[in-house]
Design a protein around this motif. Structure first.
Motif, mmCIF file in Angstrom:
data_model
loop_
_atom_site.group_PDB
_atom_site.id
_atom_site.type_symbol
_atom_site.label_atom_id
_atom_site.label_comp_id
_atom_site.label_asym_id
_atom_site.label_seq_id
_atom_site.Cartn_x
_atom_site.Cartn_y
_atom_site.Cartn_z
ATOM 1 N N ASP A 134 24.999 17.601 83.597
ATOM 2 C CA ASP A 134 25.534 18.595 82.664
ATOM 3 C C ASP A 134 26.671 19.381 83.299
ATOM 4 O O ASP A 134 27.725 19.593 82.679
ATOM 5 C CB ASP A 134 24.425 19.550 82.232
ATOM 6 N N LEU A 135 26.464 19.839 84.524
ATOM 7 C CA LEU A 135 27.491 20.612 85.213
ATOM 8 C C LEU A 135 28.764 19.799 85.378
ATOM 9 O O LEU A 135 29.872 20.310 85.168
ATOM 10 C CB LEU A 135 26.974 21.061 86.582
ATOM 11 N N THR A 136 28.620 18.527 85.734
ATOM 12 C CA THR A 136 29.795 17.673 85.930
ATOM 13 C C THR A 136 30.585 17.527 84.637
ATOM 14 O O THR A 136 31.818 17.659 84.627
ATOM 15 C CB THR A 136 29.364 16.285 86.441
ATOM 16 N N MET A 137 29.879 17.283 83.541
ATOM 17 C CA MET A 137 30.576 17.123 82.265
ATOM 18 C C MET A 137 31.227 18.416 81.802
ATOM 19 O O MET A 137 32.354 18.411 81.297
ATOM 20 C CB MET A 137 29.595 16.597 81.212
ATOM 21 N N ARG A 176 36.108 21.631 80.964
ATOM 22 C CA ARG A 176 36.891 22.848 81.167
ATOM 23 C C ARG A 176 38.282 22.538 81.727
ATOM 24 O O ARG A 176 39.225 23.294 81.516
ATOM 25 C CB ARG A 176 36.154 23.775 82.131
ATOM 26 N N GLN A 177 38.403 21.416 82.440
ATOM 27 C CA GLN A 177 39.689 21.000 82.992
ATOM 28 C C GLN A 177 40.459 20.083 82.042
ATOM 29 O O GLN A 177 41.486 19.523 82.432
ATOM 30 C CB GLN A 177 39.473 20.296 84.333
ATOM 31 N N LEU A 233 34.312 16.979 74.992
ATOM 32 C CA LEU A 233 32.928 17.025 74.523
ATOM 33 C C LEU A 233 32.935 17.597 73.113
ATOM 34 O O LEU A 233 33.141 18.794 72.919
ATOM 35 C CB LEU A 233 32.069 17.883 75.453
ATOM 36 N N ALA A 234 32.723 16.740 72.129
ATOM 37 C CA ALA A 234 32.765 17.163 70.730
ATOM 38 C C ALA A 234 31.435 17.781 70.318
ATOM 39 O O ALA A 234 30.372 17.433 70.839
ATOM 40 C CB ALA A 234 33.092 15.970 69.836
ATOM 41 N N VAL A 251 36.596 10.263 77.324
ATOM 42 C CA VAL A 251 37.314 10.398 78.587
ATOM 43 C C VAL A 251 38.797 10.609 78.311
ATOM 44 O O VAL A 251 39.418 9.822 77.590
ATOM 45 C CB VAL A 251 37.109 9.153 79.475
ATOM 46 N N VAL A 252 39.354 11.658 78.894
ATOM 47 C CA VAL A 252 40.787 11.930 78.790
ATOM 48 C C VAL A 252 41.497 11.475 80.060
ATOM 49 O O VAL A 252 42.551 10.837 80.010
ATOM 50 C CB VAL A 252 41.042 13.428 78.540
#
Length: 267
Positions: free
Chosen positions: A61-64, A69-70, A75-76, A83-84
């Motif tokens: 969760d933290l990784t996603m 945030r970057q 995440l819809a 993936v961007v």
């Protein structure tokens, strides 16, 4: 005298549960003394804090959230991850990108499950166990397991006491005396829970007492990471997610992305 047999069962259940809790507490205290020296001076990374607070899923969760945030992962609110930027900055990010798959888009739920079981997370867990900060997987005698058994014993003792009062007794033993006898094993279990709470034993599944102390230090420092460039605020936000999980996210759309859905759909 059938109620005496029930009383023996009540005492046996309460005694075994409390003995297991005491043994676990003694072993934990001994291991904590050994881990205190090795863990002293250890600064937790965000991934380590996430694992100690919520286990492998919290790390995913933290990784996603960090990637979102970057603006490198979308995440819809419908529960999909896109993936961007396919270039992961570390092994955890590469694990998440790999879990999403070559198509670059996937439901978040299976990504969480897959990413939390990757080699990168297992390595993180092993390092924390070696440092004495995490509880080894499958450890049978932990304080948390002992507390769960003592809690489970409370309704058992109550049920045995109720059965003794309801069943016919040919000896003429006063019901008040029966209640008194069954109150003793109940008092033993409740005292064990109270002592464990007073001693500060937390029923965490992941962090050892040494790890819990480091987490407490991290929480105390969380508001002191500010900086002129705003990076401190971002780190404070991610620290909150690592320690508290998805509920720490103040953005409704981002938090909704992690909401479980029985039948998700795409928009």
């Amino acid at each position: 005298m059938f109620w005496v047999l029930l009383l023996v069962l009540a005492w046996a259940s309460a005694g075994f549960a409390c003995a297991r809790l005491c043994l676990a507490a003694m072993r934990t205290a001994a291991a904590d003394r050994e881990a205190a020296a090795s863990g002293r001076g250890h600064d937790l990374t965000l991934y380590e804090a996430a694992f100690l607070s919520g286990g492998p899923t919290r790390v995913a969760d933290l990784t996603m959230v960090s990637m979102a945030r970057q603006r490198r992962l979308l995440l819809a609110h419908t529960g999909w991850a896109t993936v961007v930027d396919p270039r992961g900055h570390d092994e955890m990010e590469r694990s998440v990108i790999g879990a999403i798959g070559p198509g670059g888009q996937s439901l978040i739920a299976p990504v969480r499950a897959a990413a939390s079981g990757t080699e990168a997370v297992r390595t993180l867990a092993d390092d924390l166990v070696r440092a004495g900060l995490a509880i080894p997987e499958g450890a049978p005698e932990t304080v948390a397991a002992g507390l769960r058994q003592v809690r489970a014993t409370v309704p058992v003792v109550l049920a045995l006491g109720a059965a003794a009062l309801l069943l016919p007794d040919g000896t003429g033993t006063p019901r008040s005396l029966m209640c008194l006898w069954f109150a003793l094993p109940l008092l033993l279990t409740l005292s064990g829970l109270a002592i464990a709470r007073f001693e500060g034993h937390s029923p965490t599944r992941w962090a050892s007492p040494a790890g819990q102390r480091l987490l407490g230090t991290l929480k105390n420092r969380r508001t002191g990471d500010g900086g002129d460039d705003g990076g401190g605020d971002e780190r404070s936000f991610l620290t909150s997610v690592a320690v508290r999980g998805i509920r720490a996210i103040g953005e409704p759309a981002l938090r909704a992305a992690f909401t479980p859905r029985d039948q998700p759909w795409r928009e």
